[in-house]
Design a protein around this motif. Sequence first.
Motif, PDB file in Angstrom:
ATOM      1  N   CYS A  52       0.825  -1.211   0.000  1.00 48.21           N
ATOM      2  CA  CYS A  52       0.000   0.000   0.000  1.00 48.21           C
ATOM      3  C   CYS A  52       0.859   1.262   0.000  1.00 48.21           C
ATOM      4  O   CYS A  52       0.511   2.257  -0.646  1.00 48.21           O
ATOM      5  CB  CYS A  52      -0.943  -0.013   1.203  1.00 48.21           C
ATOM      6  N   ALA A  53       1.985   1.233   0.714  1.00 48.61           N
ATOM      7  CA  ALA A  53       2.875   2.396   0.728  1.00 48.61           C
ATOM      8  C   ALA A  53       3.484   2.622  -0.646  1.00 48.61           C
ATOM      9  O   ALA A  53       3.593   3.766  -1.119  1.00 48.61           O
ATOM     10  CB  ALA A  53       3.966   2.198   1.773  1.00 48.61           C
TER      11      ALA A  53
ATOM     12  N   LYS B 164       2.178   1.743  -3.473  1.00 53.66           N
ATOM     13  CA  LYS B 164       1.083   2.223  -4.318  1.00 53.66           C
ATOM     14  C   LYS B 164       0.777   3.700  -4.042  1.00 53.66           C
ATOM     15  O   LYS B 164       0.450   4.461  -4.957  1.00 53.66           O
ATOM     16  CB  LYS B 164      -0.155   1.371  -4.058  1.00 53.66           C
ATOM     17  N   GLN B 165       0.885   4.123  -2.791  1.00 52.90           N
ATOM     18  CA  GLN B 165       0.605   5.505  -2.394  1.00 52.90           C
ATOM     19  C   GLN B 165       1.672   6.473  -2.905  1.00 52.90           C
ATOM     20  O   GLN B 165       1.385   7.635  -3.189  1.00 52.90           O
ATOM     21  CB  GLN B 165       0.550   5.577  -0.861  1.00 52.90           C
ATOM     22  N   ASP B 166       2.899   6.022  -3.041  1.00 53.54           N
ATOM     23  CA  ASP B 166       4.034   6.871  -3.413  1.00 53.54           C
ATOM     24  C   ASP B 166       3.849   7.509  -4.795  1.00 53.54           C
ATOM     25  O   ASP B 166       3.442   6.847  -5.743  1.00 53.54           O
ATOM     26  CB  ASP B 166       5.316   6.031  -3.405  1.00 53.54           C
ATOM     27  N   THR B 167       4.164   8.809  -4.882  1.00 53.88           N
ATOM     28  CA  THR B 167       4.034   9.538  -6.161  1.00 53.88           C
ATOM     29  C   THR B 167       5.331  10.216  -6.582  1.00 53.88           C
ATOM     30  O   THR B 167       5.376  10.836  -7.642  1.00 53.88           O
ATOM     31  CB  THR B 167       2.932  10.611  -6.053  1.00 53.88           C
TER      32      THR B 167
ATOM     33  N   ASP C 283       3.871   8.210   3.136  1.00 52.23           N
ATOM     34  CA  ASP C 283       3.237   7.206   2.277  1.00 52.23           C
ATOM     35  C   ASP C 283       2.758   6.018   3.110  1.00 52.23           C
ATOM     36  O   ASP C 283       1.668   5.483   2.877  1.00 52.23           O
ATOM     37  CB  ASP C 283       4.227   6.709   1.216  1.00 52.23           C
TER      38      ASP C 283
ATOM     39  N   ASP D 271      -0.301   7.292   5.467  1.00 50.48           N
ATOM     40  CA  ASP D 271      -1.502   7.645   4.702  1.00 50.48           C
ATOM     41  C   ASP D 271      -2.194   6.408   4.137  1.00 50.48           C
ATOM     42  O   ASP D 271      -3.423   6.364   4.014  1.00 50.48           O
ATOM     43  CB  ASP D 271      -1.148   8.607   3.560  1.00 50.48           C
ATOM     44  N   SER D 272      -1.411   5.404   3.783  1.00 49.27           N
ATOM     45  CA  SER D 272      -1.989   4.200   3.177  1.00 49.27           C
ATOM     46  C   SER D 272      -2.336   3.130   4.203  1.00 49.27           C
ATOM     47  O   SER D 272      -3.042   2.174   3.887  1.00 49.27           O
ATOM     48  CB  SER D 272      -1.010   3.605   2.155  1.00 49.27           C
TER      49      SER D 272
ATOM     50  N   GLY E 259      -7.327   0.677   2.927  1.00 47.13           N
ATOM     51  CA  GLY E 259      -5.872   0.675   3.026  1.00 47.13           C
ATOM     52  C   GLY E 259      -5.325  -0.626   3.579  1.00 47.13           C
ATOM     53  O   GLY E 259      -6.011  -1.661   3.616  1.00 47.13           O
TER      54      GLY E 259
END
Length: 412
Positions: A293-294, A296-299, A307, A310-311, A317
Motif C-alpha cells: 500500500c505504501a 502504491k501511495q508513493d508519487t 506514504d 496515509d496508506s 488501506g
Amino acid sequence: MALRINPFKPNNLAPVGMFAGRIDELRLLEGGLNQTKHGEPTNFLITGDRGIGKSSLLLFLDAIAKGDVTGLDGGKFNFIVISLNVSDKMNLLTFMRIVENNVRREIGKTEVARKFLADTWSFVQRLRVMDSGISGSVDEQDEEVILDEFASSLAETCNRIVKPATGESKKDGILFIIDEADNAIPELRLGYFIKTVTEDLQKNGCNNVMFVVTGLPETVEKLKASHESSVRAFHPVKIKELLPPDRKRVVDLGIKKANEINSEKTSVTEDAKEQISSLSEGYPHFIQQFAYCAFKQDTDLIVDSKDVMDSAFAEGGALDSIGNRYYESDFYEKIKSDEYRQVLTIMSKRMNSWIKKAEIRAEFTGPETKLTNALKALTDRRIILKNKERDGEYRLQQRGFALWIQLFGNRK
C-alpha cells in the motif's frame, strides 16, 4: 511518473528470491532432509499464527528439497516432494487417494515407472470404491487394512526411487509437506495416520520418507485427538514473528525487485521501513500488505513515512485489507453475540496489553454471566489469550487487531 509494477505480494506466498529470515528454522529443516537422505528420517510439526509465514517457509523448503536451490549449509538434495493442503471435508480414505494421485504424478513419468506404480498401488481401486460409499459404511478395521497396504506400497515406492531400476534417476527419498493441518476433521485421523505410517515404513525397511506437517497452534490438539502419542513422531517447530532487521530486509528485497522490473527507480527511507516493521508486528503477510500500500501511495519515487501512514489506516488501506482477511472472521463469523463483540471493543482500548476481568466489567453493559461466557468463548476460539501466570487477565493477540476494531469494527 509512469505506471509501475508493485513488487510486494500480500496475497501470495513469498517467492524464494524475496524470502527473508527463518535462518534457524531452515537450517533445522535442512538437517532433517540430510538425516532422511542418509536413512535417519526426521519429521517436523510446524505451528504458528495466521500470516506468520508458515507456507512461505514450506515453499523455500520445497525448493531446497527438490534441488532448485542449495541449502543454507551447502546441502544439495533431490527429493520427490508431495505437497498436500488439508481441507475440512477430507477423510482418511480421501487423503490416501490424494497421496496416491500425487505419487503417480510425481513419479510416473516413464512407462516403466507407470507399470511399477500400477502394480504397487493396485489396492487403491478398492479404496476408491470404499470411499465412494458404494460398498456401504467403512469401519476402522477396513481402514487399518487399507492403511497397512498403503504404508507397504509407499515403502516399496520409496525404496524403488532410492535404488532405482536401470535407466531411472536416483532420488534421495520422499518429502511429504502437509499444510493447513488445523483444518483436519476427526474422520481424517491425521495423527493416527502419521503415527501408523511412520512405524510401518520402518517395519518395511524404508527410512527415506520425511513428513512436515504445518498448521495453527490448535493442530497439536487435533493430532492428539486422533492418536495421543502422535506428536511424539515430530520435532516441534514454533514459528514466531520476524525480527526487525529481517522485516526491513523484506522491504529492501521488494524495492530491489521493483527496480529490476521498472524503468523508474524507487527508494525507501529508513523511517518508512521502521514504520512498516512496527505496524506489521513481524508478520510477513502484514509486511507485504503495508509495503504494497505504501508503494502504491508513493508519487515521487521515494517511499517515505507519509506514504506508509496515509496508506495504512485509510478505508481500503493496508490495515483494512489485513482485517478483511484475518480479523473480520474472528469479529463477526466466529462470534454471533453483540456482547462478545463489546468485550473485544473494550479490550482493544488497551491494544494487546493485558487487561483484568474487573476492568472489562467496569465498562461492560451486560450481566456478569454473559461476561464470563464471553471470555471463555473468546479464549476457546483463540480470539483472545488468557494469562497463564495471572488469573483473570486477558489480551488480544495482535496490536493490529485492536487498531482494526477501533477503526473498522463497527462498520456495517
